[in-house]
Enzyme design. Structure first.
Site, mmCIF file in Angstrom:
data_model
loop_
_atom_site.group_PDB
_atom_site.id
_atom_site.type_symbol
_atom_site.label_atom_id
_atom_site.label_comp_id
_atom_site.label_asym_id
_atom_site.label_seq_id
_atom_site.Cartn_x
_atom_site.Cartn_y
_atom_site.Cartn_z
ATOM 1 N N ARG A 183 15.703 -0.440 12.379
ATOM 2 C CA ARG A 183 16.638 -1.461 12.323
ATOM 3 C C ARG A 183 17.910 -0.622 12.683
ATOM 4 N NH1 ARG A 183 15.846 -6.325 10.002
ATOM 5 N NH2 ARG A 183 14.140 -6.028 9.159
ATOM 6 N N MET A 226 18.327 -14.429 14.027
ATOM 7 C CA MET A 226 17.480 -14.006 13.053
ATOM 8 C C MET A 226 16.992 -12.719 12.757
ATOM 9 S SD MET A 226 17.310 -17.481 12.159
ATOM 10 C CE MET A 226 15.829 -17.580 11.131
ATOM 11 N N ARG A 227 17.951 -11.793 12.571
ATOM 12 C CA ARG A 227 17.640 -10.552 12.323
ATOM 13 C C ARG A 227 18.614 -9.984 10.857
ATOM 14 N NH1 ARG A 227 13.410 -8.075 13.759
ATOM 15 N NH2 ARG A 227 14.452 -6.091 13.492
ATOM 16 N N ASN A 280 28.953 -16.062 9.490
ATOM 17 C CA ASN A 280 27.578 -16.699 9.741
ATOM 18 C C ASN A 280 27.757 -18.289 9.329
ATOM 19 O OD1 ASN A 280 24.489 -16.694 10.078
ATOM 20 N ND2 ASN A 280 24.452 -16.659 7.748
ATOM 21 N N HIS A 315 24.599 -20.830 7.700
ATOM 22 C CA HIS A 315 23.609 -20.911 7.019
ATOM 23 C C HIS A 315 23.209 -22.430 6.604
ATOM 24 C CE1 HIS A 315 20.150 -19.435 4.446
ATOM 25 N NE2 HIS A 315 20.857 -20.533 3.323
ATOM 26 N N THR A 351 28.623 -10.267 4.390
ATOM 27 C CA THR A 351 28.760 -9.007 3.555
ATOM 28 C C THR A 351 27.190 -8.344 3.530
ATOM 29 O OG1 THR A 351 28.468 -10.329 1.509
ATOM 30 C CG2 THR A 351 30.704 -9.437 2.248
ATOM 31 N N GLN A 365 26.000 -31.819 10.690
ATOM 32 C CA GLN A 365 27.048 -31.365 9.954
ATOM 33 C C GLN A 365 27.418 -29.717 10.538
ATOM 34 O OE1 GLN A 365 29.082 -33.514 8.708
ATOM 35 N NE2 GLN A 365 27.245 -34.947 9.256
ATOM 36 N N GLU A 366 26.358 -29.037 10.735
ATOM 37 C CA GLU A 366 26.587 -27.634 11.088
ATOM 38 C C GLU A 366 27.515 -27.547 12.318
ATOM 39 O OE1 GLU A 366 23.297 -25.010 11.512
ATOM 40 O OE2 GLU A 366 22.335 -25.961 9.991
HETATM 41 C C1 GRF Z 1 20.724 -23.296 12.020
HETATM 42 O O1 GRF Z 1 20.327 -24.060 11.255
HETATM 43 C C2 GRF Z 1 21.554 -22.311 11.503
HETATM 44 O O2 GRF Z 1 22.136 -22.863 10.150
HETATM 45 C C3 GRF Z 1 20.600 -21.184 10.843
HETATM 46 O O3 GRF Z 1 19.715 -21.089 12.203
HETATM 47 C C4 GRF Z 1 19.781 -22.478 12.910
HETATM 48 C C5 GRF Z 1 20.065 -21.990 14.268
HETATM 49 O O4 GRF Z 1 20.065 -23.241 15.116
HETATM 50 N N1 GRF Z 1 21.123 -19.954 10.895
HETATM 51 P P1 GRF Z 1 20.689 -23.249 16.616
HETATM 52 O O5 GRF Z 1 20.101 -21.970 17.257
HETATM 53 O O6 GRF Z 1 22.092 -23.225 16.444
HETATM 54 O O7 GRF Z 1 20.191 -24.603 17.170
#
Ligand code: GRF
Length: 238
Positions: A86, A111-112, A128, A130, A162, A194-195
């Site tokens: 890592r 995703m790491r 980030n 989430h 963090t 919503q993201e």
């Molecule tokens: C999203 O749900 C984000 O919140 C999470 O991973 C997903 C990524 O989706 N960390 P994308 O690759 O932006 O479509």
């Protein structure tokens, strides 16, 4: 490091003029890239004081890389499978990120788990997104776990990164109702919508210099806090 070249950097990039006077943003992705697309679209607005200059992925096949290339954004791949540790991966990732001279680094579905050294290097400029209302549901399968627990309200969070995973000062959150007939897919879709609003908003504030870290809390200057509330299920009137 293996004999395979784990780093692949494209020479194509956004025109330098696009980034002039704007905050430089590097986005790290591992997959689909829908948040990257939403942020890239938002960043094209005249009043957005930032530009995505680089997109970096640890997965060569990440759809997010194609989204970046279509938009003329420089891309790089640092394939984690080519590293023995890592620490070695993060050291190369940092070198690639540094080459983009970013003011802000956005983890958008990256995703790491990052080492403390990497996180510390970018303290105060690493955020980030989430898919839960942190501190509830850090980690994976957030929607499935929220449904299993019977929570009535779920959502997403943008936070500074963090050293611990999915912990860090919260910049903004969006809440959505959980409906009785929701499954993981329908709830994920409602949160994702919503993201796509929350992440561009948070990055806009950062680029405009409106975000300040105050101990463990984040202050957003001149932010409007809505007066409405979400009661779920909604009580009958009267
Ligand atoms: C999203 O749900 C984000 O919140 C999470 O991973 C997903 C990524 O989706 N960390 P994308 O690759 O932006 O479509």
């Amino acid at each position: 490091m293996s004999t395979r070249a784990p780093v692949d950097t494209s020479s194509r990039g956004a025109p330098a003029s696009r980034a002039k006077g704007l905050r430089r943003i590097t986005v790290l992705v591992s997959g689909r890239g829908s948040n990257l697309a939403a942020l890239a679209d938002a960043s094209l607005r005249r009043d957005f004081a930032g530009a995505i200059t680089h997109v970096v992925s640890n997965r060569p096949q990440a759809a997010g890389l194609a989204i970046a290339r279509e938009r003329g954004i420089a891309t790089a791949i640092v394939d984690h499978t080519g590293f023995v540790s890592r620490e070695a991966f993060d050291a190369t990732l940092a070198r690639v990120v540094d080459a983009g001279e970013p003011d802000l680094i956005v983890l958008a579905g990256f995703m790491r788990v990052l080492t403390d050294a990497f996180v510390g290097r970018y303290a105060g400029r690493l955020i980030n997104i989430h898919p839960s209302l942190l501190p509830a549901y850090p980690g994976l399968h957030t929607h499935r776990r929220a449904i299993a627990d019977g929570v009535r309200v779920h959502g997403c969070t943008v936070h500074f990164v963090t050293p611990s995973v999915d912990v860090g000062p919260i910049v903004a959150q969006a809440a959505v109702p959980v409906r009785p007939d929701d499954d993981e897919a329908t709830l994920a879709a409602r949160v994702l919508e919503q993201e796509h609003r929350l992440l561009p908003a948070a990055v806009r504030w950062f680029c405009a210099g409106r975000i300040a870290l105050d101990g463990g809390r984040v202050r957003v200057r001149d932010a409007t806090v809505p007066t409405g509330v979400l009661l779920c299920p909604a009580p009958e009137v009267g």
